[in-house]
Design a protein around this motif. Structure first.
Motif, PDB file in Angstrom:
ATOM      1  N   ALA A 279       0.822  -1.284  -0.086  1.00 58.01           N
ATOM      2  CA  ALA A 279       0.049   0.205  -0.077  1.00 58.01           C
ATOM      3  C   ALA A 279       0.995   1.132  -0.119  1.00 58.01           C
ATOM      4  CB  ALA A 279      -0.879   0.039   1.188  1.00 58.01           C
ATOM      5  N   ARG A 280       1.968   1.044   0.558  1.00 54.86           N
ATOM      6  CA  ARG A 280       2.975   2.390   0.480  1.00 54.86           C
ATOM      7  C   ARG A 280       3.358   2.833  -0.906  1.00 54.86           C
ATOM      8  NH1 ARG A 280       6.986   4.802  -0.779  1.00 54.86           N
ATOM      9  NH2 ARG A 280       7.480   2.741  -2.084  1.00 54.86           N
ATOM     10  N   HIS A 281       3.308   4.241  -1.072  1.00 56.63           N
ATOM     11  CA  HIS A 281       3.707   4.504  -2.240  1.00 56.63           C
ATOM     12  C   HIS A 281       4.091   6.068  -2.139  1.00 56.63           C
ATOM     13  CE1 HIS A 281      -0.642   5.287  -2.087  1.00 56.63           C
ATOM     14  NE2 HIS A 281      -0.337   6.343  -2.732  1.00 56.63           N
ATOM     15  N   SER A 282       4.746   6.745  -2.906  1.00 54.76           N
ATOM     16  CA  SER A 282       4.864   8.089  -2.798  1.00 54.76           C
ATOM     17  C   SER A 282       3.565   8.999  -3.431  1.00 54.76           C
ATOM     18  CB  SER A 282       6.114   8.320  -3.926  1.00 54.76           C
ATOM     19  OG  SER A 282       7.244   7.748  -3.299  1.00 54.76           O
ATOM     20  N   ALA A 283       3.066   9.668  -2.468  1.00 55.45           N
ATOM     21  CA  ALA A 283       1.829  10.617  -2.723  1.00 55.45           C
ATOM     22  C   ALA A 283       2.266  12.009  -3.015  1.00 55.45           C
ATOM     23  CB  ALA A 283       1.083  10.456  -1.417  1.00 55.45           C
ATOM     24  N   ARG A 284       1.654  12.526  -4.306  1.00 59.55           N
ATOM     25  CA  ARG A 284       2.264  13.934  -4.498  1.00 59.55           C
ATOM     26  C   ARG A 284       1.104  14.846  -4.500  1.00 59.55           C
ATOM     27  NH1 ARG A 284       5.382  10.062  -7.509  1.00 59.55           N
ATOM     28  NH2 ARG A 284       7.768   9.969  -6.774  1.00 59.55           N
ATOM     29  N   ARG A 285       0.225  14.645  -4.022  1.00 56.88           N
ATOM     30  CA  ARG A 285      -0.986  15.533  -3.795  1.00 56.88           C
ATOM     31  C   ARG A 285      -1.589  15.104  -2.504  1.00 56.88           C
ATOM     32  NH1 ARG A 285       1.783  17.709  -7.073  1.00 56.88           N
ATOM     33  NH2 ARG A 285       1.014  18.910  -8.978  1.00 56.88           N
TER      34      ARG A 285
ATOM     35  N   ARG B 149       6.441  21.990  -7.251  1.00 52.00           N
ATOM     36  CA  ARG B 149       5.797  21.585  -6.129  1.00 52.00           C
ATOM     37  C   ARG B 149       6.491  20.679  -4.969  1.00 52.00           C
ATOM     38  NH1 ARG B 149      -0.045  21.836  -6.341  1.00 52.00           N
ATOM     39  NH2 ARG B 149       0.404  21.304  -3.839  1.00 52.00           N
ATOM     40  N   ASN B 150       7.569  20.406  -5.428  1.00 55.84           N
ATOM     41  CA  ASN B 150       8.104  19.505  -4.493  1.00 55.84           C
ATOM     42  C   ASN B 150       8.870  20.324  -3.231  1.00 55.84           C
ATOM     43  OD1 ASN B 150      10.089  16.685  -5.463  1.00 55.84           O
ATOM     44  ND2 ASN B 150       9.563  17.871  -7.390  1.00 55.84           N
ATOM     45  N   TYR B 151       8.886  21.457  -3.481  1.00 56.06           N
ATOM     46  CA  TYR B 151       9.464  22.472  -2.465  1.00 56.06           C
ATOM     47  C   TYR B 151       8.334  23.055  -1.621  1.00 56.06           C
ATOM     48  CZ  TYR B 151      13.387  21.869  -5.323  1.00 56.06           C
ATOM     49  OH  TYR B 151      14.230  21.307  -6.176  1.00 56.06           O
TER      50      TYR B 151
ATOM     51  N   THR C 270       6.829   0.655 -11.549  1.00 51.67           N
ATOM     52  CA  THR C 270       7.387  -0.527 -11.850  1.00 51.67           C
ATOM     53  C   THR C 270       8.509  -0.803 -10.923  1.00 51.67           C
ATOM     54  OG1 THR C 270       8.459   0.286 -13.597  1.00 51.67           O
ATOM     55  CG2 THR C 270       6.054  -0.564 -13.999  1.00 51.67           C
ATOM     56  N   ARG C 271       8.905  -2.232 -10.878  1.00 55.78           N
ATOM     57  CA  ARG C 271      10.194  -2.466 -10.376  1.00 55.78           C
ATOM     58  C   ARG C 271      10.962  -3.438 -11.115  1.00 55.78           C
ATOM     59  NH1 ARG C 271       8.510   0.815  -7.294  1.00 55.78           N
ATOM     60  NH2 ARG C 271       8.568   0.999  -5.027  1.00 55.78           N
ATOM     61  N   ILE C 272      12.224  -3.316 -11.154  1.00 56.01           N
ATOM     62  CA  ILE C 272      13.075  -4.517 -11.845  1.00 56.01           C
ATOM     63  C   ILE C 272      12.855  -5.758 -10.985  1.00 56.01           C
ATOM     64  CG2 ILE C 272      14.684  -2.920 -12.783  1.00 56.01           C
ATOM     65  CD1 ILE C 272      16.731  -3.898 -10.416  1.00 56.01           C
TER      66      ILE C 272
ATOM     67  N   CYS D  72       5.893  11.171   1.007  1.00 54.14           N
ATOM     68  CA  CYS D  72       6.857  10.919  -0.259  1.00 54.14           C
ATOM     69  C   CYS D  72       8.110  11.504   0.136  1.00 54.14           C
ATOM     70  CB  CYS D  72       6.232  11.960  -1.385  1.00 54.14           C
ATOM     71  SG  CYS D  72       7.209  11.720  -2.955  1.00 54.14           S
ATOM     72  N   VAL D  73       8.866  10.464  -0.073  1.00 53.63           N
ATOM     73  CA  VAL D  73      10.532  10.929   0.335  1.00 53.63           C
ATOM     74  C   VAL D  73      10.929  11.963  -0.670  1.00 53.63           C
ATOM     75  CG1 VAL D  73      12.866  10.004   0.691  1.00 53.63           C
ATOM     76  CG2 VAL D  73      10.885   8.865   1.375  1.00 53.63           C
ATOM     77  N   GLU D  74      11.629  12.958  -0.225  1.00 53.93           N
ATOM     78  CA  GLU D  74      12.116  14.062  -1.434  1.00 53.93           C
ATOM     79  C   GLU D  74      13.429  14.164  -1.136  1.00 53.93           C
ATOM     80  OE1 GLU D  74       8.485  16.671  -0.328  1.00 53.93           O
ATOM     81  OE2 GLU D  74       9.533  17.303  -2.258  1.00 53.93           O
ATOM     82  N   VAL D  75      14.443  13.851  -2.321  1.00 54.58           N
ATOM     83  CA  VAL D  75      15.860  14.439  -2.239  1.00 54.58           C
ATOM     84  C   VAL D  75      15.797  15.728  -2.610  1.00 54.58           C
ATOM     85  CG1 VAL D  75      16.540  13.450  -4.473  1.00 54.58           C
ATOM     86  CG2 VAL D  75      18.200  13.414  -2.535  1.00 54.58           C
ATOM     87  N   SER D  76      15.082  16.130  -3.651  1.00 51.19           N
ATOM     88  CA  SER D  76      15.107  17.607  -4.204  1.00 51.19           C
ATOM     89  C   SER D  76      15.077  18.522  -3.039  1.00 51.19           C
ATOM     90  CB  SER D  76      13.659  17.562  -4.909  1.00 51.19           C
ATOM     91  OG  SER D  76      12.435  17.248  -3.887  1.00 51.19           O
ATOM     92  N   VAL D  77      14.407  18.595  -2.011  1.00 47.87           N
ATOM     93  CA  VAL D  77      14.407  19.777  -0.943  1.00 47.87           C
ATOM     94  C   VAL D  77      15.996  19.511  -0.483  1.00 47.87           C
ATOM     95  CG1 VAL D  77      12.118  19.553  -0.427  1.00 47.87           C
ATOM     96  CG2 VAL D  77      13.530  18.460   1.111  1.00 47.87           C
TER      97      VAL D  77
END
Ligand SMILES: Cc1cc2nc3c(=O)[nH]c(=O)nc-3n(C[C@H](O)[C@H](O)[C@H](O)COP(=O)(O)O)c2cc1C
Length: 217
Positions: free
Chosen positions: A9-15, A113-115, A204-206, A159-164
């Protein structure tokens, strides 16, 4: 939730919805995450979790910086991995947010929106003592996955964010993080807006065969 259910169920949520996460829910997830293993039990994870006006201040400062000519301090992705990013970009910006590839302004606004931590009410900054090594950074990662699963179990998105972390100076100054503490990444935390297509995507995943060699003899 079983471990399987929470993991899937865990996934990156972006809104996110403009709905606060109750303190006791966050506290339970943080308590569970402390059970992650660590080298010599040093428990190197250090978090700053901002909400309300504190989160707003950080978001504002990051958006100003990211909108300027300042170059983010993020190590470039080696060429061999770049195709993953372009596939993800197609999924998130194209399929999820419906922004055409040639709409540079639309893509730029979406990246910004990342920031804003994607509108999440909570903005976490994940840190570690800079004198520690990469094995300890791995430990912080183990802690983080436990935290994300615990939040998932509580119905809270992330959502984990390296961008910030590309703008460590701004984060340091706004949050008050000492120089000797490394800023690893951010995390957007809140209730996701399930009606948004971008939140319905599943990356997707390898295959296991591509990542793992099992040797028996
Ligand atoms: C260390 C790390 C940094 C990430 N940085 C960002 C980011 O800056 N922006 C973003 O939208 N997603 C970011 N993500 C989310 C990844 O894109 C996402 O985890 C990956 O595509 C797999 O999708 P899933 O989390 O939905 O399973 C990051 C994830 C990790 C673990």
């Amino acid at each position: 939730m079983t471990l399987d259910e929470a993991t899937l169920a865990r996934h990156s949520a972006r809104r996110f919805l403009d709905k606060p996460v109750p303190k006791d829910i966050l506290q339970r997830a943080l308590n569970l995450a402390t059970h992650a293993p660590s080298n010599s039990n040093i428990q190197p994870w250090r978090l700053y979790i901002l909400s309300g006006p504190a989160a707003d201040r950080l978001k504002k400062a990051l958006i100003v910086e990211a909108s300027s000519d300042a170059v983010p301090e993020i190590p470039p992705l080696p060429n061999a991995y770049k195709h993953f990013r372009s596939e993800l970009g197609k999924e998130v910006y194209g399929e999820g947010l419906g922004i055409p590839r040639d709409d540079a302004e639309g893509r730029r606004a979406a990246v910004l929106r990342n920031y804003d931590f994607f509108g999440a009410p909570m903005a976490a900054i994940v840190c570690m003592d800079s004198t520690l090594s990469r094995v300890d950074a791995m430990t912080v990662g183990m802690y983080l996955q436990t935290l994300l699963l615990a939040l998932t179990e509580e119905g809270v998105g992330s959502c984990v964010e390296v961008s910030v972390a590309g703008y460590p100076g701004v984060i340091r100054k706004t949050v008050g993080i000492p120089q000797e503490t490394d800023i690893i990444c951010g995390i957007a935390i809140g209730y996701e807006d399930e009606s948004m297509k971008v939140n319905q995507l599943r990356s997707t995943r390898i295959s296991v065969d591509e990542s793992t060699v099992i040797i028996e003899e």
